[in-house]
Every structure is written in structure tokens, then in C-alpha cells.
Design a protein around this motif. Structure first.
Motif, PDB file in Angstrom:
ATOM      1  N   GLN A 177      26.412  23.739 -13.567  1.00 51.25           N
ATOM      2  CA  GLN A 177      27.533  24.704 -13.837  1.00 51.25           C
ATOM      3  C   GLN A 177      27.303  26.074 -14.661  1.00 51.25           C
ATOM      4  O   GLN A 177      27.549  27.157 -14.269  1.00 51.25           O
ATOM      5  N   TYR A 178      26.554  25.788 -15.826  1.00 56.78           N
ATOM      6  CA  TYR A 178      26.277  26.690 -16.549  1.00 56.78           C
ATOM      7  C   TYR A 178      25.167  27.636 -16.121  1.00 56.78           C
ATOM      8  O   TYR A 178      25.237  28.849 -16.137  1.00 56.78           O
ATOM      9  N   ALA A 179      24.042  27.063 -15.750  1.00 56.38           N
ATOM     10  CA  ALA A 179      23.126  27.795 -15.004  1.00 56.38           C
ATOM     11  C   ALA A 179      23.606  28.637 -13.746  1.00 56.38           C
ATOM     12  O   ALA A 179      22.963  29.745 -13.684  1.00 56.38           O
ATOM     13  N   VAL A 180      24.556  28.212 -13.071  1.00 59.06           N
ATOM     14  CA  VAL A 180      24.822  28.905 -11.855  1.00 59.06           C
ATOM     15  C   VAL A 180      25.849  30.214 -12.470  1.00 59.06           C
ATOM     16  O   VAL A 180      25.561  31.245 -11.910  1.00 59.06           O
ATOM     17  N   GLU A 181      26.541  30.059 -13.516  1.00 62.60           N
ATOM     18  CA  GLU A 181      27.193  30.932 -14.051  1.00 62.60           C
ATOM     19  C   GLU A 181      26.325  31.910 -14.779  1.00 62.60           C
ATOM     20  O   GLU A 181      26.540  33.129 -14.710  1.00 62.60           O
ATOM     21  N   MET A 182      25.053  31.653 -15.369  1.00 63.22           N
ATOM     22  CA  MET A 182      24.186  32.658 -15.709  1.00 63.22           C
ATOM     23  C   MET A 182      23.551  33.481 -14.575  1.00 63.22           C
ATOM     24  O   MET A 182      23.450  34.687 -14.690  1.00 63.22           O
ATOM     25  N   VAL A 183      23.294  32.697 -13.509  1.00 64.79           N
ATOM     26  CA  VAL A 183      22.732  33.564 -12.382  1.00 64.79           C
ATOM     27  C   VAL A 183      23.853  34.613 -11.936  1.00 64.79           C
ATOM     28  O   VAL A 183      23.523  35.749 -11.663  1.00 64.79           O
ATOM     29  N   ARG A 184      25.042  34.102 -11.862  1.00 61.92           N
ATOM     30  CA  ARG A 184      26.139  35.198 -11.539  1.00 61.92           C
ATOM     31  C   ARG A 184      26.346  36.214 -12.389  1.00 61.92           C
ATOM     32  O   ARG A 184      26.281  37.413 -11.809  1.00 61.92           O
ATOM     33  N   ILE A 185      26.247  36.035 -13.685  1.00 61.63           N
ATOM     34  CA  ILE A 185      26.042  37.212 -14.364  1.00 61.63           C
ATOM     35  C   ILE A 185      25.012  38.119 -14.325  1.00 61.63           C
ATOM     36  O   ILE A 185      25.030  39.374 -13.991  1.00 61.63           O
ATOM     37  N   VAL A 186      23.810  37.623 -14.371  1.00 61.41           N
ATOM     38  CA  VAL A 186      22.860  38.451 -13.958  1.00 61.41           C
ATOM     39  C   VAL A 186      22.706  39.305 -12.470  1.00 61.41           C
ATOM     40  O   VAL A 186      22.617  40.420 -12.644  1.00 61.41           O
ATOM     41  N   LYS A 187      23.257  38.579 -11.636  1.00 59.82           N
ATOM     42  CA  LYS A 187      23.491  39.201 -10.306  1.00 59.82           C
ATOM     43  C   LYS A 187      24.540  40.302 -10.263  1.00 59.82           C
ATOM     44  O   LYS A 187      24.135  41.127  -9.597  1.00 59.82           O
ATOM     45  N   LYS A 188      25.404  40.214 -11.302  1.00 63.23           N
ATOM     46  CA  LYS A 188      26.576  41.306 -11.322  1.00 63.23           C
ATOM     47  C   LYS A 188      26.211  42.541 -11.845  1.00 63.23           C
ATOM     48  O   LYS A 188      26.438  43.485 -11.182  1.00 63.23           O
ATOM     49  N   GLY A 218      19.103  39.001 -10.328  1.00 63.00           N
ATOM     50  CA  GLY A 218      19.921  37.929 -10.075  1.00 63.00           C
ATOM     51  C   GLY A 218      19.419  36.998  -9.019  1.00 63.00           C
ATOM     52  O   GLY A 218      19.505  35.800  -8.948  1.00 63.00           O
ATOM     53  N   THR A 219      18.930  37.707  -7.957  1.00 60.46           N
ATOM     54  CA  THR A 219      18.576  36.752  -6.749  1.00 60.46           C
ATOM     55  C   THR A 219      17.240  36.054  -7.351  1.00 60.46           C
ATOM     56  O   THR A 219      16.966  34.967  -6.874  1.00 60.46           O
ATOM     57  N   ILE A 220      16.281  36.858  -7.668  1.00 63.97           N
ATOM     58  CA  ILE A 220      15.213  36.041  -8.543  1.00 63.97           C
ATOM     59  C   ILE A 220      15.585  34.970  -9.336  1.00 63.97           C
ATOM     60  O   ILE A 220      15.046  33.689  -9.270  1.00 63.97           O
ATOM     61  N   MET A 221      16.543  34.869 -10.182  1.00 61.07           N
ATOM     62  CA  MET A 221      16.894  34.082 -11.170  1.00 61.07           C
ATOM     63  C   MET A 221      17.690  32.962 -10.305  1.00 61.07           C
ATOM     64  O   MET A 221      17.429  31.608 -10.645  1.00 61.07           O
TER      65      MET A 221
END
Length: 352
Positions: free
Chosen positions: A286-297, A303-306
Motif C-alpha cells: 500500500q505504501y509503495a503504491v502510494e509512492m508510485v502514485r506521487i511520483v507519477k503525478k 512514475g512509470t519506471i518506478m
């Protein structure tokens, strides 16, 4: 001009330097830090020790230090709890011409305060100066440690270093001109439970504060400890997850408002560093997916790479040990991080 300014401060009865130090329990370590401050050869200072809700036992243990009128223990009565609130309180009480933010479990060399005052007095054109640090392990000052040392002018771009979470300096590396911080309205962000130093220094730089590095021997000992009470340990706990996400969002916003997308790659690498630190023994999906969401935003490419890195790890965890499953998708980043660390260490050595 320098002597006049110092004389005016002395005549007013105000100290030259205010040391602002939050503390919470750990009475023996706090006492050792205060002892190191008292041992300084420069004597015109005040210590504002801000209590963040310590036990009565701790306060009783430390009370004898106030026999020295320069040592003041102030209780935090505002919220939220935390070092950042305590530092803001200390700034409100500080009377010194210069300010130093110090941690309660570290160590100052006997020449620390005097050396910093001497250097910044010579540079009236600067708002703060940065000084090299060492580590403090088992009550031994280690100036030649291979890592966890800061305050050396070895980064080509300090803002890039902060974005990567590869800190060029910490607030305790510095001595600040009090008027400069007041004019810039620089306060500590009370929403941050950790990662506060980088945030404060980035905003100081972006506010236009002028600074330079001092080429002197290390004067501050950063105590290395990995107990559950240390900030370095707490940063990996669930209670800090929300704060860490907020810190990442704030960095993207702060940098992009000033520089557009120039630093996006480095902020992404900073998120990766935080990711690899907090998930050293397996990731929280859950935390990792939220990190991805932030970078992608803030940058769809990174964000796609992460996202690929995270979901590759989740797949690999089914067949490999968790640590290895994390490291494989991060191999290129971890390789480059290690390479940068070695290059920085090589650049630091000639300064000693």
C-alpha cells in the motif's frame, strides 16, 4: 564592523550565540551533549533546551545544569509534539545574534562554537556558513569515518544532493545569522516527523540565503545509534509513512515551482532512496503504491519506471527472498548510488 556588532550584543546583555536543542528523555545522552557545550572555549552563548514531554525523572536529572544561567530548559506547551515544534519554540525565545540547531544526543568539540563565530564574523556578506562534521560512536569522536559525515563542499549542486536525499549538510552543520532567518520567515514544518533538515535547508537556499563552506577540521559529532528511539530508526516505521509521503510531495512542488522539471529525476531518485531504506526487509504494498502514485503525478515518465520496479519486486517476492526481490529491480539505481558515495568519499579525503 564585526567587533562593533559583537560589542553591541555584549553591551545589551544578550548572548552572541543561541543553541536550540530539542530533547525527549534519554537523560544520559542529553547530559553528555550539554557537557560538551559547557566545555566549549567560547563562552558567550545560551542553550535553549526545549523539552518535548520528557519524564519527571529526566527533568530532575537535567535540572542541575540550569545552575549555569546560560542553560535554559523550556517546556513545549504547544502542539504537535516533535523536534520541529520545539525548534520553532526555541527560535521564538532565542536572543543570540547567531543560531545553531543541535541534536540532544550528539557532541560538540571544545572549539566548535568559537570557530563558527570567528568564521561567520569575517563574512558579513553571508547568511549562514556550513562546517564539516564527524561521527560519534561509543562516545568516541571519529573525524575520519567513511560515511554519515556532512558539511563538505563536494557536491556540484547542493539542491541536487538534497533532492536525492544525499544530504550535503545538516542544520547542525551550520551557524545561521538570526536576522537572516527572521527576514526570510523560515520556520520548521510541523507536519514533518522526519526528513526535516533537508526541507529546512532547501527552503533556506530557495529563499536566497547566501552561504559558503568553511574549510576547517570537523567540529560536530553525529552520534550513530540505531535504537528504536532514534529518528533514523523511526523513519522506517508506519507512523512515519504519511509524513514521508508528504515530504516527497512537498519536494516535487517546491522544486517544480522554481525550476520546472529540471530536478524531477533527482527527486525520483530521492524517493527511491527512501523506498530502499524503509523497505529493506520487504515492501509494504500500500505504501509503495502510494509512492508510485506521487511520483507519477509529478512526472509520468519516472512514475512509470518506478511502477515497473515496484511491481517487479512484488512478483519476485513470490520466488525470492524479500531483500533480493527488492534489490534486483533497483540494481542500476543502487549501483549508481554506491558509485556516488565512493566518489564523494574520495573528494572528502583531501580536506582533512
Amino acid at each position: 564592523m564585526c567587533k562593533t556588532a559583537m560589542n553591541e550584543t555584549k553591551e545589551s546583555g544578550q548572548p552572541i550565540v543561541s543553541l536550540i536543542m530539542p530533547f525527549f528523555n534519554n537523560k544520559e545522552l542529553v547530559g553528555k551533549m550539554i557537557d560538551s557545550i559547557l566545555a566549549n572555549t567560547f563562552e558567550d552563548w545560551e542553550l535553549l533546551a526545549i523539552d518535548d514531554g520528557s519524564s519527571e525523572e529526566t527533568l530532575a536529572y537535567l535540572s542541575h545544569y540550569t545552575a549555569d544561567s546560560r542553560v535554559k530548559i523550556i517546556k513545549r506547551e504547544t502542539t504537535p509534539k516533535g523536534a520541529q515544534t520545539c525548534r520553532n519554540l526555541g527560535m521564538a525565545h532565542a536572543q543570540g545574534q547567531y543560531w545553531m540547531f543541535v541534536d540532544s544526543d550528539d557532541y560538540l568539540t571544545p572549539a566548535c562554537i568559537g570557530t563558527r563565530v570567528e568564521w561567520i564574523e569575517k563574512r558579513q556578506d553571508l547568511d549562514f556558513m556550513v562546517f564539516p562534521s564527524a561521527v560519534y560512536i561509543n562516545d568516541v569522536f571519529e573525524p575520519h569515518a567513511p560515511e554519515d559525515i556532512f558539511g563538505y563542499n563536494v557536491h556540484n549542486d547542493d539542491l541536487k544532493g538534497f533532492a536525492r536525499r544525499e544530504l550535503p549538510f545538516i542544520v547542525w552543520s551550520n551557524i545561521y545569522r538570526a536576522d537572516s532567518l527572521r527576514k526570510a520567515h523560515l520556520l520548521w514544518d510541523t507536519k514533518l516527523l522526519s526528513l526535516q533538515d533537508a526541507d529546512y535547508n532547501v527552503h533556506a537556499i530557495m529563499a536566497g540565503l547566501r552561504y559558503e563552506y568553511a574549510y576547517v577540521a570537523p567540529d560536530y559529532g553525529y552520534r550513530i545509534r540505531h535504537s528504536q528511539g532514534s529518528v533514523s530508526a523511526k523513519i522506517c516505521t508506519p507512523e512515519h509513512f504519511k509524513s514521508n509521503l508528504y515530504a516527497s510531495v512537498k519536494f516535487f512542488k517546491t522544486y517544480q515551482e522554481r525550476f520546472g522539471h529540471k530536478y524531477d529525476r533527482f527527486i525520483y531518485e530521492g524517493v527511491l532512496r527512501l523506498y530502499n531504506r524503509v523497505f529493506s526487509n520487504g515492501i509494504n504494498k500500500q505504501y509503495a503504491v502510494e509512492m508510485v502514485r506521487i511520483v507519477k503525478k509529478y512526472n509520468r515518465f519516472y512514475g512509470t519506471i518506478m511502477a515497473l520496479q515496484v511491481f517487479s519486486t512484488l512478483f519476485l517476492e513470490k520466488i525470492l527472498p524479500k531483500k533480493l526481490a527488492r534489490q534486483i529491480p533497483m540494481a542500476l539505481y543502487l549501483f549508481n548510488l554506491d558509485k556516488r558515495k565512493k566518489n564523494i568519499s574520495k573528494r572528502i579525503k583531501p580536506i582533512f
